[in-house]
Design a protein around this motif. Structure first.
Motif, PDB file in Angstrom:
ATOM      1  N   ARG A  33      47.210 -14.927 -16.954  1.00 47.25           N
ATOM      2  CA  ARG A  33      46.940 -13.695 -17.686  1.00 47.25           C
ATOM      3  C   ARG A  33      47.816 -13.601 -18.937  1.00 47.25           C
ATOM      4  O   ARG A  33      47.342 -13.217 -20.017  1.00 47.25           O
ATOM      5  N   LEU A  36      46.412 -15.908 -21.565  1.00 49.04           N
ATOM      6  CA  LEU A  36      45.208 -15.320 -22.150  1.00 49.04           C
ATOM      7  C   LEU A  36      45.577 -14.229 -23.156  1.00 49.04           C
ATOM      8  O   LEU A  36      44.936 -14.092 -24.206  1.00 49.04           O
ATOM      9  N   LEU A  67      41.858 -17.284 -12.394  1.00 49.06           N
ATOM     10  CA  LEU A  67      42.507 -16.088 -12.944  1.00 49.06           C
ATOM     11  C   LEU A  67      42.197 -14.905 -12.048  1.00 49.06           C
ATOM     12  O   LEU A  67      41.282 -14.951 -11.223  1.00 49.06           O
ATOM     13  N   PRO A  69      40.733 -11.568 -12.677  1.00 44.44           N
ATOM     14  CA  PRO A  69      40.049 -10.919 -13.803  1.00 44.44           C
ATOM     15  C   PRO A  69      40.494  -9.485 -14.020  1.00 44.44           C
ATOM     16  O   PRO A  69      40.764  -8.746 -13.065  1.00 44.44           O
ATOM     17  N   ILE A  72      34.959  -7.771 -14.432  1.00 41.59           N
ATOM     18  CA  ILE A  72      33.874  -8.757 -14.375  1.00 41.59           C
ATOM     19  C   ILE A  72      32.571  -8.061 -14.734  1.00 41.59           C
ATOM     20  O   ILE A  72      32.136  -7.133 -14.042  1.00 41.59           O
ATOM     21  N   VAL A 137      35.530 -16.605 -20.304  1.00 40.63           N
ATOM     22  CA  VAL A 137      36.790 -15.894 -20.102  1.00 40.63           C
ATOM     23  C   VAL A 137      37.303 -15.451 -21.466  1.00 40.63           C
ATOM     24  O   VAL A 137      37.410 -16.258 -22.397  1.00 40.63           O
ATOM     25  N   TYR A 161      35.674 -21.342 -20.322  1.00 39.26           N
ATOM     26  CA  TYR A 161      34.530 -21.184 -19.433  1.00 39.26           C
ATOM     27  C   TYR A 161      34.907 -21.621 -18.018  1.00 39.26           C
ATOM     28  O   TYR A 161      35.760 -22.488 -17.821  1.00 39.26           O
ATOM     29  N   THR A 162      34.235 -21.040 -17.043  1.00 37.98           N
ATOM     30  CA  THR A 162      34.375 -21.459 -15.657  1.00 37.98           C
ATOM     31  C   THR A 162      33.025 -21.300 -14.969  1.00 37.98           C
ATOM     32  O   THR A 162      32.091 -20.731 -15.529  1.00 37.98           O
ATOM     33  N   ILE A 197      39.563 -23.065 -15.636  1.00 37.46           N
ATOM     34  CA  ILE A 197      39.042 -22.654 -16.936  1.00 37.46           C
ATOM     35  C   ILE A 197      39.102 -23.866 -17.859  1.00 37.46           C
ATOM     36  O   ILE A 197      40.159 -24.489 -18.012  1.00 37.46           O
ATOM     37  N   GLY A 254      41.414 -11.623 -20.174  1.00 38.72           N
ATOM     38  CA  GLY A 254      41.245 -11.621 -18.721  1.00 38.72           C
ATOM     39  C   GLY A 254      39.906 -11.101 -18.267  1.00 38.72           C
ATOM     40  O   GLY A 254      39.561 -11.221 -17.089  1.00 38.72           O
ATOM     41  N   ASP A 255      39.126 -10.530 -19.174  1.00 41.06           N
ATOM     42  CA  ASP A 255      37.763 -10.144 -18.813  1.00 41.06           C
ATOM     43  C   ASP A 255      36.925 -11.396 -18.560  1.00 41.06           C
ATOM     44  O   ASP A 255      37.065 -12.413 -19.262  1.00 41.06           O
ATOM     45  N   VAL A 256      36.044 -11.306 -17.584  1.00 37.17           N
ATOM     46  CA  VAL A 256      35.116 -12.387 -17.247  1.00 37.17           C
ATOM     47  C   VAL A 256      33.700 -11.866 -17.442  1.00 37.17           C
ATOM     48  O   VAL A 256      33.362 -10.782 -16.953  1.00 37.17           O
TER      49      VAL A 256
END
Length: 325
Positions: A33, A36, A67, A69, A72, A137, A161-162, A197, A254-256
């Motif tokens: 985090r 990020l 992570l 998140p 999400i 991400v 990306y994940t 990620i 940290g937003d997904v």
């Protein structure tokens, strides 16, 4: 770069880079985090200092969700998926005109995120399903507050990306959607993310001329191929999903943001709708779901035993009296 979280032994959580076949912790005990929140450029400089460091062998640690998140958002960005799954819900295959007007998403639960190999414990359901997705991400960009971004600015916020598996109890979801709100309990029991990620610079060469991520995604159940698609078949590229999420709102590091389920068998519900029958069958305890995405890796999960929750009473039909006693 590949960025991950892992457990070496009970109580010991590591966060850092996957370099070759080793995991190397961030210096100064930085967390994913925190990286990020400092952005992709900072991560690149950090990687330069860590690339020759020694770490634990990858096969000696248990990878966790890469992570925790902040939030999400899960979109529904594949037209082919909408065509198929709509038929499984109400028997009519259609893509409503409103779908084309703007990307649509719902918020799901950041507190029930699962990592690679971590079994999902579903509710009692007769129609357990997986959903093969790629998630973006969000990372920090200097001088940006993440509010009302245009697509160019949103693209700068793509940290990496994940793979995302949006587990779904379709029978519960179907009931909820008839109330014109949700999904809720049909979804929020588990979302798998992983295995790590992969940063945006690594997948930059896979972007087509329109900004779509042209990589292949596949899903197997018990080693049988169920679905396959190109992620570039989305209706909107990821940058536009981020821009829409930020509209009159805010995205933060940290937003997904999930792409939504890919087409051509990215979930069982789509196939049930197209075939008019539960073929392949709903997931059962012990089934193993493996998702692979070109350039990212593989995310494998097992279905655990369903969890029986306390009963919920039916609504009380009240008198609608307008005056207090």
């Amino acid at each position: 770069m590949r960025i991950a979280r892992w457990r070496e032994k009970p109580g010991a959580i590591g966060e850092g880079f996957v370099i070759g076949e080793s995991v190397v912790p961030f210096p100064d005990e930085l967390t994913v985090r925190e990286v990020l929140e400092r952005g992709l450029g900072f991560a690149s400089r950090l990687h330069e200092t860590a690339k020759d460091a020694r770490g634990a062998e990858l096969d000696t640690v248990q990878l966790l969700a890469p992570l925790k998140p902040a939030a999400i958002r899960d979109f529904v960005a594949f037209e082919e998926h909408v065509e198929g799954v709509s038929a499984s819900v109400d028997g009519k295959s259609e893509v409503v005109p409103e779908w084309y007007e703007a990307p649509t998403f719902y918020f799901t639960n950041p507190h029930t995120v699962l990592g690679p190999g971590e079994p999902v414990a579903p509710p009692v359901t007769e129609r357990l399903d997986f959903e093969l997705e790629v998630a973006v991400v969000v990372g920090a960009v200097e001088g940006s507050d993440g509010v009302n971004l245009d697509s160019a600015a949103a693209a700068d916020h793509i940290f990496g990306y994940t793979i995302m598996n949006d587990w779904s109890a379709r029978d519960l979801q179907s009931r909820e959607m008839k109330v014109r709100l949700g999904p809720a309990k049909g979804k929020d029991f588990g979302t798998s993310l992983g295995p790590w990620i992969v940063t945006a610079d690594e997948l930059g060469p896979s972007l087509d001329d329109d900004g779509f991520l042209a990589v292949r995604a596949e899903v197997r159940v018990n080693d049988e191929l169920i679905g396959e698609d190109l992620v570039s078949n989305m209706g909107w590229p990821f940058a536009e999903l981020i821009a829409y999420a930020s509209r009159n709102s805010r995205v933060v590091p940290g937003d997904v943001l999930g792409s939504g389920t890919v087409g051509n068998g990215g979930c069982l519900g789509e196939l049930w709708g197209r075939r008019g029958e539960l073929t392949p069958p709903p997931l059962r305890p012990g089934d193993v779901v493996s998702m692979s995405v070109q350039g990212i890796g593989e995310l494998t999960s097992r279905v655990g035993q369903p969890v029986t929750a306390p009963d919920v009473p039916r609504a009380r039909i009240r008198t609608r009296v307008r005056r207090a006693l």
